[in-house]
Write a protein that holds these residues in place. Structure first.
Motif, PDB file in Angstrom:
ATOM      1  N   MET A  65       0.672  -1.168   0.094  1.00 48.94           N
ATOM      2  CA  MET A  65       0.184  -0.143  -0.109  1.00 48.94           C
ATOM      3  C   MET A  65       0.974   1.305   0.044  1.00 48.94           C
ATOM      4  O   MET A  65       1.875   1.064   0.436  1.00 48.94           O
ATOM      5  CB  MET A  65      -1.010   0.005   1.220  1.00 48.94           C
ATOM      6  N   ARG A  66       0.342   2.297  -0.375  1.00 52.28           N
ATOM      7  CA  ARG A  66       0.980   3.466  -0.620  1.00 52.28           C
ATOM      8  C   ARG A  66       1.473   3.994   0.822  1.00 52.28           C
ATOM      9  O   ARG A  66       0.811   4.165   1.837  1.00 52.28           O
ATOM     10  CB  ARG A  66       0.220   4.587  -1.153  1.00 52.28           C
ATOM     11  N   ARG A 158      -3.812   3.988  -1.280  1.00 47.08           N
ATOM     12  CA  ARG A 158      -4.474   3.852   0.424  1.00 47.08           C
ATOM     13  C   ARG A 158      -5.869   3.304   0.355  1.00 47.08           C
ATOM     14  O   ARG A 158      -6.786   3.804  -0.434  1.00 47.08           O
ATOM     15  CB  ARG A 158      -4.241   5.121   1.142  1.00 47.08           C
ATOM     16  N   GLU A 254      -8.095   6.075  -4.519  1.00 48.73           N
ATOM     17  CA  GLU A 254      -8.217   5.493  -3.046  1.00 48.73           C
ATOM     18  C   GLU A 254      -9.566   5.008  -2.822  1.00 48.73           C
ATOM     19  O   GLU A 254      -9.688   4.310  -2.230  1.00 48.73           O
ATOM     20  CB  GLU A 254      -7.805   6.641  -2.074  1.00 48.73           C
TER      21      GLU A 254
END
Length: 433
Positions: A65-66, A158, A254
């Motif tokens: 994930m970011r 995210r 997102e």
């Protein structure tokens, strides 16, 4: 092989000295020119020697994930039995080159080097190959060679937790939602009988033909299916900078990832579609997140003009046009896969189709993929075009990023948000779909 500025100057000097000495009979100049030429030949032989290196690269993890950490570990070995090596190599990591010092790498020895992968931005980071640049002691020539293969790191958007998931018009039979419609269990396939199966499901005709008990496998078609449509047109995001990046598009990615993960958590079928043609489906979340990591903005095709120009020439964007629908029928699944591979184009003469929002809306109307449609974009200009799908889908939800209180048609639910977290709060605030 690359000639440095010093090497180019030495080569020019050698030519001048040799030419002048031979033409005018100056032996000292000929000696100097020959020495310069010998230095160049020595430099060429020095850099041409190829170090015998083996490179093994490990990326752990390759999908993050970011903002999460990912590390690349390089194992470099010198397979030569006679010569050692002291080199400075560079491993490509996205658009940057990470220096990897290989100090005093003895013959037959192995060294290990590691470095972090930048995960502050969503996207696909290409790793490798390892480039080893060999220079001669005088700095006249340089030769770069690649070692090892390449690796890829997917940096996902995210994910914000969503507590509410729309159930659509069809209700589940497993107790999660109420108001179960009749006739939603349909025949799927035949399989062998196992202990615990109900005898009323035995298919006696097939059992008599093959000599084994065969039972009917039924499929619950009443589970609601979510369709997430992500707008990846550059014209739909007014905040695109010179580098082609948009904070609104990142927020939309997102939101799409959050909806997909919420659907998987509730065990609901979900499909992801991008206006540019990429799509994902199935039972695993990896393919969905991979598509979102690879998503990027593209220019709208000529037949699908930008939102501003369309608003000026189309006074009634809320009304569907039959001629437009007929001219922009979406491609089939096989054509969509081809378009994913080769990228979207303004017009495909072989198939006679036009890609863009018009084609996507037409395809979603004619090939219904679910009962709840979620449209994510950075501008409220095209909400009227998506609202025409309200007759085909029980619920249409639009997430608009960056427009404040974005107005929208009464037939759809519009959620205005600044970023992914704001969208999650607005999503959970919806009382009914």
């Amino acid at each position: 092989m690359r000639v440095t500025a010093r090497g180019a100057g030495l080569a020019a000097g050698a030519a001048v000295l040799l030419g002048t000495g031979l033409a005018f009979g100056y032996p000292h100049l000929v000696v100097l020119g020959t020495a310069c030429l010998a230095a160049l030949l020595f430099a060429g032989g020095y850099v041409w020697w190829r170090p015998r290196l083996t490179v093994a690269r490990e990326v752990e993890p390759d999908r993050v994930m970011r903002g999460e950490s990912s590390t690349v570990t390089l194992h470099v070995g010198n397979t030569s039995r006679l010569r050692g090596a002291t080199l400075i190599a560079h491993d490509r990591c996205g658009s940057a080159a990470v220096p990897v010092p290989l100090l005093r790498l003895k013959a037959g020895g192995t060294t290990t080097a590691s470095y972090p992968v930048p995960t502050a931005r969503r996207g696909v980071v290409a790793i490798g190959p390892l480039r080893v640049v060999r220079r001669d002691p005088l700095g006249l020539l340089a030769l770069s060679r690649g070692y090892g293969g390449t690796s890829t790191v997917w940096v996902y958007p995210r994910v914000h937790r969503l507590t509410a998931v729309p159930t659509g018009v069809a209700r589940s039979l497993d107790g999660r939602v109420d108001r179960v419609p009749h006739g939603s269990i349909t025949f799927d396939t035949l399989r062998e009988y196992v202990v615990g199966d109900e005898l009323r499901h035995v298919h006696w005709r097939t059992t008599a033909r093959i000599g084994e008990l065969m039972v009917r496998e039924h499929l619950d078609t009443s589970l609601p299916r979510l369709v997430v449509l992500l707008d990846d047109r550059r014209g739909a995001y007014p905040d695109v900078d010179r580098a082609g990046e948009s904070a609104r598009f990142e927020a939309a990615c997102e939101a799409a990832a959050s909806i997909v993960m919420a659907a998987f958590r509730e065990e609901l079928p979900v499909a992801l579609r991008l206006v540019g043609g990429a799509h994902a489906g199935g039972k695993g979340s990896r393919s969905f997140l991979d598509v979102l990591a690879e998503a990027s903005l593209h220019d709208p095709p000529s037949a699908d003009p930008g939102a501003r120009g369309r608003a000026a020439h189309d006074p009634e964007p809320h009304e569907p046009h039959e001629a437009r629908s007929r001219a922009t029928d979406g491609p089939g699944p096989h054509e969509a896969r081809n378009r994913d591979t080769h990228g979207p184009g303004p017009h495909d003469a072989a198939r006679g189709t036009v890609t863009g929002l018009d084609a996507t809306v037409a395809e979603l109307r004619t090939r219904k993929a679910g009962d709840t449609l979620i449209y994510l974009t950075g501008s409220s200009t095209d909400l009227g075009r998506v609202a025409t799908l309200r007759g085909a889908y029980a619920a249409v939800v639009a997430g608009v990023f960056g427009d404040g209180d974005a107005p929208g048609p009464e037939r759809i639910t519009v959620l205005a948000a600044r970023d992914g977290a704001d969208f999650a709060a607005a999503w959970d605030g919806v009382r009914s779909w």
